[in-house]
Design a protein around this motif. Structure first.
Motif, PDB file in Angstrom:
ATOM      1  N   VAL A   1       0.856  -1.192   0.000  1.00 53.66           N
ATOM      2  CA  VAL A   1       0.000   0.000   0.000  1.00 53.66           C
ATOM      3  C   VAL A   1       0.888   1.237   0.000  1.00 53.66           C
ATOM      4  N   VAL A   2       0.587   2.161  -0.912  1.00 58.76           N
ATOM      5  CA  VAL A   2       1.409   3.353  -1.086  1.00 58.76           C
ATOM      6  C   VAL A   2       0.517   4.598  -1.006  1.00 58.76           C
ATOM      7  N   TYR A   3       0.982   5.597  -0.247  1.00 61.33           N
ATOM      8  CA  TYR A   3       0.309   6.890  -0.154  1.00 61.33           C
ATOM      9  C   TYR A   3       1.263   7.921  -0.727  1.00 61.33           C
ATOM     10  N   LYS A   4       0.770   8.719  -1.683  1.00 62.12           N
ATOM     11  CA  LYS A   4       1.605   9.766  -2.275  1.00 62.12           C
ATOM     12  C   LYS A   4       0.885  11.101  -2.223  1.00 62.12           C
ATOM     13  N   ALA A   5       1.623  12.127  -1.815  1.00 62.07           N
ATOM     14  CA  ALA A   5       1.164  13.507  -1.936  1.00 62.07           C
ATOM     15  C   ALA A   5       1.940  14.094  -3.111  1.00 62.07           C
ATOM     16  N   VAL A   6       1.230  14.710  -4.051  1.00 64.28           N
ATOM     17  CA  VAL A   6       1.832  15.139  -5.314  1.00 64.28           C
ATOM     18  C   VAL A   6       1.446  16.575  -5.648  1.00 64.28           C
ATOM     19  N   ALA A   7       2.426  17.344  -6.096  1.00 60.61           N
ATOM     20  CA  ALA A   7       2.176  18.658  -6.701  1.00 60.61           C
ATOM     21  C   ALA A   7       2.983  18.690  -7.998  1.00 60.61           C
ATOM     22  N   ILE A   8       2.333  19.071  -9.077  1.00 61.77           N
ATOM     23  CA  ILE A   8       2.988  19.116 -10.386  1.00 61.77           C
ATOM     24  C   ILE A   8       3.053  20.568 -10.843  1.00 61.77           C
ATOM     25  N   GLU A   9       4.261  21.016 -11.127  1.00 61.39           N
ATOM     26  CA  GLU A   9       4.455  22.396 -11.582  1.00 61.39           C
ATOM     27  C   GLU A   9       3.760  22.614 -12.918  1.00 61.39           C
ATOM     28  N   GLU A  10       3.294  23.837 -13.130  1.00 63.76           N
ATOM     29  CA  GLU A  10       2.597  24.175 -14.367  1.00 63.76           C
ATOM     30  C   GLU A  10       3.452  23.881 -15.598  1.00 63.76           C
ATOM     31  N   GLN A  11       4.762  24.160 -15.528  1.00 65.34           N
ATOM     32  CA  GLN A  11       5.614  23.905 -16.700  1.00 65.34           C
ATOM     33  C   GLN A  11       5.621  22.423 -17.057  1.00 65.34           C
ATOM     34  N   ALA A  12       5.553  21.545 -16.060  1.00 64.49           N
ATOM     35  CA  ALA A  12       5.518  20.099 -16.330  1.00 64.49           C
ATOM     36  C   ALA A  12       4.178  19.709 -16.934  1.00 64.49           C
ATOM     37  N   ARG A  13       3.098  20.289 -16.417  1.00 64.76           N
ATOM     38  CA  ARG A  13       1.771  20.000 -16.993  1.00 64.76           C
ATOM     39  C   ARG A  13       1.701  20.500 -18.429  1.00 64.76           C
ATOM     40  N   ALA A  14       2.247  21.678 -18.684  1.00 63.91           N
ATOM     41  CA  ALA A  14       2.227  22.246 -20.041  1.00 63.91           C
ATOM     42  C   ALA A  14       3.053  21.389 -20.996  1.00 63.91           C
ATOM     43  N   ALA A  15       4.215  20.922 -20.539  1.00 69.79           N
ATOM     44  CA  ALA A  15       5.055  20.063 -21.390  1.00 69.79           C
ATOM     45  C   ALA A  15       4.330  18.774 -21.727  1.00 69.79           C
ATOM     46  N   TYR A  16       3.631  18.201 -20.750  1.00 69.32           N
ATOM     47  CA  TYR A  16       2.876  16.973 -20.999  1.00 69.32           C
ATOM     48  C   TYR A  16       1.764  17.232 -22.015  1.00 69.32           C
ATOM     49  N   ARG A  17       0.998  18.303 -21.797  1.00 68.68           N
ATOM     50  CA  ARG A  17      -0.112  18.612 -22.728  1.00 68.68           C
ATOM     51  C   ARG A  17       0.409  18.825 -24.145  1.00 68.68           C
ATOM     52  N   SER A  18       1.557  19.476 -24.282  1.00 65.11           N
ATOM     53  CA  SER A  18       2.080  19.742 -25.625  1.00 65.11           C
ATOM     54  C   SER A  18       2.616  18.480 -26.293  1.00 65.11           C
ATOM     55  N   SER A  19       2.894  17.445 -25.494  1.00 60.72           N
ATOM     56  CA  SER A  19       3.403  16.193 -26.072  1.00 60.72           C
ATOM     57  C   SER A  19       2.289  15.299 -26.602  1.00 60.72           C
ATOM     58  N   LEU A  20       1.041  15.606 -26.251  1.00 57.63           N
ATOM     59  CA  LEU A  20      -0.086  14.788 -26.700  1.00 57.63           C
ATOM     60  C   LEU A  20      -0.365  15.042 -28.166  1.00 57.63           C
ATOM     61  N   ARG A  21      -0.580  13.981 -28.895  1.00 55.09           N
ATOM     62  CA  ARG A  21      -0.880  14.062 -30.320  1.00 55.09           C
ATOM     63  C   ARG A  21      -2.148  13.269 -30.602  1.00 55.09           C
ATOM     64  N   PRO A  22      -3.038  13.788 -31.443  1.00 52.00           N
ATOM     65  CA  PRO A  22      -4.233  13.018 -31.799  1.00 52.00           C
ATOM     66  C   PRO A  22      -3.832  11.741 -32.545  1.00 52.00           C
ATOM     67  N   ASP A  23      -4.567  10.680 -32.272  1.00 56.94           N
ATOM     68  CA  ASP A  23      -4.328   9.462 -33.054  1.00 56.94           C
ATOM     69  C   ASP A  23      -5.448   9.317 -34.084  1.00 56.94           C
ATOM     70  N   ASP A  24      -5.383   8.301 -34.877  1.00 54.56           N
ATOM     71  CA  ASP A  24      -6.338   8.123 -35.966  1.00 54.56           C
ATOM     72  C   ASP A  24      -7.774   7.880 -35.495  1.00 54.56           C
ATOM     73  N   SER A  25      -7.947   7.441 -34.266  1.00 56.51           N
ATOM     74  CA  SER A  25      -9.279   7.140 -33.767  1.00 56.51           C
ATOM     75  C   SER A  25      -9.954   8.351 -33.131  1.00 56.51           C
ATOM     76  N   GLY A  26      -9.281   9.475 -33.082  1.00 61.67           N
ATOM     77  CA  GLY A  26      -9.842  10.672 -32.467  1.00 61.67           C
ATOM     78  C   GLY A  26      -9.402  10.868 -31.035  1.00 61.67           C
ATOM     79  N   GLY A  27      -8.691   9.887 -30.462  1.00 62.68           N
ATOM     80  CA  GLY A  27      -8.148   9.993 -29.117  1.00 62.68           C
ATOM     81  C   GLY A  27      -6.790  10.649 -29.150  1.00 62.68           C
ATOM     82  N   VAL A  28      -6.062  10.523 -28.059  1.00 65.12           N
ATOM     83  CA  VAL A  28      -4.703  11.067 -28.002  1.00 65.12           C
ATOM     84  C   VAL A  28      -3.755   9.957 -27.643  1.00 65.12           C
ATOM     85  N   ARG A  29      -2.500  10.153 -28.027  1.00 62.33           N
ATOM     86  CA  ARG A  29      -1.471   9.183 -27.646  1.00 62.33           C
ATOM     87  C   ARG A  29      -0.257   9.905 -27.172  1.00 62.33           C
TER      88      ARG A  29
END
Length: 115
Positions: free
Chosen positions: A87-115
């Motif tokens: 059993v693992v308990y984690k407290a997490v805070a993600i900096e905006e720059q990390a969230r932005a980098a993740y969002r910019s790495s998402l690409r639409p796939d052929d099915s209309g989803g993201v990969r």
């Protein structure tokens, strides 16, 4: 979420965990994950009263202190981890720059989803 709501939800979570553990004990034929741990993640920006990124990061530090564990920082993720066996308990805070980098790495796939 008010303190009363949080306290009620906390009591319910603990009761549900106990009920689930009792169920698993009574039903040994029910398989459990062979390679996965049970992990709870508290995202301090969403699950606490932290209103800013700085407050969320500071809250991870306060939680880490209460848990008696260090804060690790990697790629904009501030994490305090308490492990009790599987059993693992984690407290997490993600900096905006990390969230932005993740969002910019998402690409639409052929099915209309993201990969």
């Amino acid at each position: 979420m008010t303190h009363t709501d949080t306290a009620t939800r906390r009591r319910r979570l603990i009761a549900d965990l106990r009920e689930f553990a009792t169920y698993l004990e009574a039903h040994a034929h029910i398989p459990i994950p062979r390679y996965l741990d049970l992990e709870f993640q508290v995202h301090t920006r969403n699950d606490t009263d932290a209103a800013t990124e700085d407050e969320a990061i500071a809250e991870v530090g306060r939680i880490a202190e209460r848990l008696g564990v260090p804060v690790t920082v990697r790629s904009g993720h501030h994490v305090a981890t308490l492990r009790m066996g599987l059993v693992v308990y984690k407290a997490v805070a993600i900096e905006e720059q990390a969230r932005a980098a993740y969002r910019s790495s998402l690409r639409p796939d052929d099915s209309g989803g993201v990969r």
